[in-house]
Design a protein around this motif. Structure first.
Motif, PDB file in Angstrom:
ATOM      1  N   MET A  44       6.817  81.435  40.249  1.00  0.00           N
ATOM      2  CA  MET A  44       5.706  81.733  39.370  1.00  0.00           C
ATOM      3  C   MET A  44       6.002  83.005  38.586  1.00  0.00           C
ATOM      4  N   THR A  45       5.878  82.924  37.290  1.00  0.00           N
ATOM      5  CA  THR A  45       6.068  84.072  36.421  1.00  0.00           C
ATOM      6  C   THR A  45       4.731  84.759  36.205  1.00  0.00           C
ATOM      7  N   GLU A  96       4.273  77.352  31.083  1.00  0.00           N
ATOM      8  CA  GLU A  96       3.982  77.645  32.491  1.00  0.00           C
ATOM      9  C   GLU A  96       2.476  77.753  32.682  1.00  0.00           C
ATOM     10  N   ASP A 147       0.528  78.470  35.184  1.00  0.00           N
ATOM     11  CA  ASP A 147       0.014  79.666  35.857  1.00  0.00           C
ATOM     12  C   ASP A 147      -0.073  80.851  34.909  1.00  0.00           C
TER      13      ASP A 147
END
Length: 65
Positions: free
Chosen positions: A1-2, A49, A51
């Protein structure tokens, strides 16, 4: 997760801001909202992404009254 980068990260932020505001020149409020939505969708697709995008949406809403 970034994690979303929230610190200044543009090499020339004033130049970017100028281009961003120029993009809205001579547009109606409706056209301006449309171009903003299109830009958001393009950049969201580029980021890709979920998230990070959800984190950005949460932060964007934090100070709206």
């Amino acid at each position: 997760m970034t994690t979303l980068i929230t610190e200044a990260n543009l090499p020339r932020p004033d130049d970017f801001y100028q281009v961003l505001t120029d993009m809205h020149r001579d547009l109606s409020d409706e056209q301006s909202a449309d171009v903003n939505a299109r830009l958001i969708l393009l950049l969201s697709n580029h980021i890709g992404e979920q998230d990070v995008l959800e984190e950005a949406m949460t932060i964007a809403r934090e100070h709206i009254s």
